[in-house]
Write a protein that holds these residues in place. Structure first.
Motif, PDB file in Angstrom:
ATOM      1  N   LEU A 110       0.815  -1.211   0.000  1.00 40.50           N
ATOM      2  CA  LEU A 110       0.000   0.000   0.000  1.00 40.50           C
ATOM      3  C   LEU A 110       0.850   1.262   0.000  1.00 40.50           C
ATOM      4  CD1 LEU A 110      -2.513  -1.128   2.768  1.00 40.50           C
ATOM      5  CD2 LEU A 110      -2.996  -0.999   0.317  1.00 40.50           C
ATOM      6  N   GLU A 111       0.341   2.279  -0.663  1.00 40.77           N
ATOM      7  CA  GLU A 111       0.966   3.596  -0.580  1.00 40.77           C
ATOM      8  C   GLU A 111       0.640   4.243   0.761  1.00 40.77           C
ATOM      9  OE1 GLU A 111      -0.201   5.946  -3.946  1.00 40.77           O
ATOM     10  OE2 GLU A 111       0.941   4.727  -5.364  1.00 40.77           O
ATOM     11  N   ASP A 112       1.313   5.345   1.080  1.00 44.41           N
ATOM     12  CA  ASP A 112       1.013   6.075   2.306  1.00 44.41           C
ATOM     13  C   ASP A 112      -0.403   6.646   2.237  1.00 44.41           C
ATOM     14  OD1 ASP A 112       3.545   5.550   3.263  1.00 44.41           O
ATOM     15  OD2 ASP A 112       4.386   7.463   2.566  1.00 44.41           O
ATOM     16  N   LYS A 113      -0.982   6.857   3.398  1.00 46.43           N
ATOM     17  CA  LYS A 113      -2.344   7.371   3.477  1.00 46.43           C
ATOM     18  C   LYS A 113      -2.438   8.777   2.888  1.00 46.43           C
ATOM     19  CE  LYS A 113      -5.942   8.243   6.969  1.00 46.43           C
ATOM     20  NZ  LYS A 113      -6.262   8.139   8.413  1.00 46.43           N
ATOM     21  N   ALA A 114      -3.435   8.984   2.040  1.00 39.63           N
ATOM     22  CA  ALA A 114      -3.719  10.304   1.456  1.00 39.63           C
ATOM     23  C   ALA A 114      -5.209  10.355   1.140  1.00 39.63           C
ATOM     24  CB  ALA A 114      -2.897  10.526   0.185  1.00 39.63           C
ATOM     25  N   ASN A 115      -5.844  11.490   1.401  1.00 43.42           N
ATOM     26  CA  ASN A 115      -7.294  11.630   1.182  1.00 43.42           C
ATOM     27  C   ASN A 115      -8.095  10.537   1.902  1.00 43.42           C
ATOM     28  OD1 ASN A 115      -7.138  13.953  -0.428  1.00 43.42           O
ATOM     29  ND2 ASN A 115      -6.889  12.761  -2.299  1.00 43.42           N
ATOM     30  N   GLY A 116      -7.605  10.148   3.067  1.00 41.50           N
ATOM     31  CA  GLY A 116      -8.339   9.190   3.890  1.00 41.50           C
ATOM     32  C   GLY A 116      -8.301   7.756   3.401  1.00 41.50           C
ATOM     33  N   GLU A 121       0.257   0.139  -4.181  1.00 44.46           N
ATOM     34  CA  GLU A 121       1.503   0.421  -4.889  1.00 44.46           C
ATOM     35  C   GLU A 121       1.367  -0.100  -6.319  1.00 44.46           C
ATOM     36  OE1 GLU A 121       4.278   1.881  -3.966  1.00 44.46           O
ATOM     37  OE2 GLU A 121       4.441   1.796  -1.781  1.00 44.46           O
ATOM     38  N   PRO A 122       2.088   0.485  -7.281  1.00 48.26           N
ATOM     39  CA  PRO A 122       2.038  -0.052  -8.643  1.00 48.26           C
ATOM     40  C   PRO A 122       2.408  -1.537  -8.659  1.00 48.26           C
ATOM     41  CG  PRO A 122       3.187   2.059  -8.600  1.00 48.26           C
ATOM     42  CD  PRO A 122       2.964   1.670  -7.174  1.00 48.26           C
ATOM     43  N   ILE A 123       1.670  -2.317  -9.440  1.00 53.25           N
ATOM     44  CA  ILE A 123       1.955  -3.749  -9.574  1.00 53.25           C
ATOM     45  C   ILE A 123       2.824  -3.909 -10.813  1.00 53.25           C
ATOM     46  CG2 ILE A 123       0.962  -6.065  -9.722  1.00 53.25           C
ATOM     47  CD1 ILE A 123      -1.647  -4.863  -8.579  1.00 53.25           C
ATOM     48  N   VAL A 124       4.113  -4.095 -10.597  1.00 52.07           N
ATOM     49  CA  VAL A 124       5.087  -3.867 -11.672  1.00 52.07           C
ATOM     50  C   VAL A 124       5.118  -4.951 -12.743  1.00 52.07           C
ATOM     51  CG1 VAL A 124       6.586  -2.379 -10.314  1.00 52.07           C
ATOM     52  CG2 VAL A 124       6.923  -4.843 -10.198  1.00 52.07           C
ATOM     53  N   SER A 145      -6.910  -2.518  -1.169  1.00 51.05           N
ATOM     54  CA  SER A 145      -6.704  -1.122  -0.799  1.00 51.05           C
ATOM     55  C   SER A 145      -7.365  -0.931   0.566  1.00 51.05           C
ATOM     56  CB  SER A 145      -7.365  -0.176  -1.812  1.00 51.05           C
ATOM     57  OG  SER A 145      -7.118  -0.568  -3.138  1.00 51.05           O
ATOM     58  N   VAL A 146      -7.108   0.198   1.226  1.00 49.36           N
ATOM     59  CA  VAL A 146      -7.732   0.445   2.532  1.00 49.36           C
ATOM     60  C   VAL A 146      -8.363   1.830   2.560  1.00 49.36           C
ATOM     61  CG1 VAL A 146      -7.401   0.556   5.037  1.00 49.36           C
ATOM     62  CG2 VAL A 146      -6.074  -1.073   3.691  1.00 49.36           C
ATOM     63  N   ILE A 147      -9.575   1.874   3.103  1.00 47.19           N
ATOM     64  CA  ILE A 147     -10.324   3.121   3.260  1.00 47.19           C
ATOM     65  C   ILE A 147     -10.449   3.407   4.753  1.00 47.19           C
ATOM     66  CG2 ILE A 147     -12.569   4.230   2.914  1.00 47.19           C
ATOM     67  CD1 ILE A 147     -12.849   2.379   0.399  1.00 47.19           C
ATOM     68  N   TRP A 148      -9.961   4.583   5.154  1.00 43.64           N
ATOM     69  CA  TRP A 148      -9.976   4.959   6.566  1.00 43.64           C
ATOM     70  C   TRP A 148     -11.057   5.988   6.891  1.00 43.64           C
ATOM     71  CZ3 TRP A 148      -6.963   2.118   9.691  1.00 43.64           C
ATOM     72  CH2 TRP A 148      -5.870   1.458   9.123  1.00 43.64           C
ATOM     73  N   ASP A 149     -11.374   6.853   5.953  1.00 44.37           N
ATOM     74  CA  ASP A 149     -12.298   7.965   6.188  1.00 44.37           C
ATOM     75  C   ASP A 149     -13.350   8.031   5.082  1.00 44.37           C
ATOM     76  OD1 ASP A 149     -10.681   8.861   8.399  1.00 44.37           O
ATOM     77  OD2 ASP A 149      -9.323   9.781   6.944  1.00 44.37           O
ATOM     78  N   ALA A 150     -14.433   8.736   5.370  1.00 44.79           N
ATOM     79  CA  ALA A 150     -15.494   8.935   4.372  1.00 44.79           C
ATOM     80  C   ALA A 150     -15.120  10.114   3.467  1.00 44.79           C
ATOM     81  CB  ALA A 150     -16.822   9.180   5.069  1.00 44.79           C
ATOM     82  N   ASN A 151     -14.008   9.936   2.775  1.00 42.59           N
ATOM     83  CA  ASN A 151     -13.487  10.981   1.885  1.00 42.59           C
ATOM     84  C   ASN A 151     -13.856  10.588   0.455  1.00 42.59           C
ATOM     85  OD1 ASN A 151     -11.547  12.223  -0.002  1.00 42.59           O
ATOM     86  ND2 ASN A 151     -10.580  13.047   1.846  1.00 42.59           N
TER      87      ASN A 151
END
Length: 298
Positions: A110-116, A121-124, A145-151
């Motif tokens: 996973l990439e770092d958290k952004a927009n909740g 990560e790119p699947i190379v 993927s992971v969703i943390w916020d209602a963004n």
């Protein structure tokens, strides 16, 4: 025209049962082994660690309790795909000897958290991985993927990325499990799930009739929230992750959502230990499988 394995597709669409998630990879393997009773001091490098976890998974898969009558699918990671069980490639053993549909985890973190949210990560080397899996009778893939916020912007990005990658997987002849996990710890879980449901519906509507997918979702706050997704023309099956709930609570929540089956990981192995006698191991596995199977029949 996309070419799926029709026998496997029919099994996934029509047979009762659930999917075992046996795809812990590098980062989560030490925790899985520790729960199983093997401390980090028992191995000194990744190769030894993966040898031990493969022995654990092989013990689960070869157990009489683990069969295609109740466990209709199993998710592996690439290291397991490249290994053998009882002298046969793991995925072929699952399908030919056990009647269990093999799936392959294809995401690479996973990439770092952004927009909740956390995007994948790119699947190379996705196309090569799909081709390898297809050659070994793998039915489908899984990516998280992971969703943390209602963004809304973040959730839209998660769904768009998942669908885009899914199209490549479908073109390779596999059925992708799209897994946009909503964290059970999110204070905005119910709102996030409403946005996710809407976005998934909108994106699925854009697929061609032969672009078939599956979904792996956190059990929702509102029971049967995802009934429209279950009935969608492009949907093979909607499955649920346990998300950190204890076994019986996860089964109770699953049973309240009609048409969704389990794809549980940690709760499947919580009562399995390296030092158990084989008869005790088999009995513990059977005792865990039964309530998951029954909850998946609702």
């Amino acid at each position: 025209m996309t070419t799926f394995n029709t026998q496997q597709l029919e099994k996934m669409r029509t047979q009762e049962g659930f999917i075992a998630a046996l795809d812990q990879s590098g980062g989560s393997t030490p925790k899985a082994l520790k729960t199983y009773g093997i401390e980090e001091s028992a191995y000194s490098n990744d190769e030894q660690m993966f040898d031990l976890v493969h022995a654990m998974r092989s013990r689960i898969i070869t157990s009489p309790a683990f069969s295609g009558e109740k466990v209709i699918g199993a998710i592996l990671f690439e290291n397991t795909l490249d290994r053998e069980i009882e002298g046969k490639p793991s995925s072929l053993y699952l399908w030919e000897d056990k009647g269990v549909l093999p799936f392959l985890k294809v995401d690479q973190g996973l990439e770092d958290k952004a927009n909740g949210v956390q995007l994948m990560e790119p699947i190379v080397y996705l196309e090569a991985l799909v081709a390898k899996a297809k050659s070994k009778d793998v039915f489908g893939t899984k990516m998280r993927s992971v969703i943390w916020d209602a963004n809304e912007a973040g959730i839209k990005a998660v769904v768009a990325q998942q669908i885009e990658v899914a199209k490549t997987i479908i073109a390779g002849g596999l059925v992708p499990i799209i897994e946009p996990e909503v964290s059970i710890d999110s204070p905005e879980k119910a709102q996030a799930e409403e946005i996710l449901n809407r976005e998934l519906s909108a994106q699925l509507d854009q697929l061609n009739d032969d672009q078939l997918v599956m979904l792996k979702l956190t059990l929702p706050e509102q029971a049967n929230l995802y009934s429209g997704l279950i009935a969608h023309k492009n949907m093979v099956k909607v499955v649920a992750l346990s998300g950190g709930f204890p076994l019986m609570q996860a089964c109770e929540k699953l049973a309240a959502n009609n048409g969704i089956i389990a794809s549980f990981s940690r709760v499947l192995t919580d009562d399995l230990f390296a030092d158990q006698a084989q008869a005790d191991f088999d009995a513990a596995l059977a005792k865990t499988i039964e309530p998951i199977y029954q909850a998946s029949r609702s």
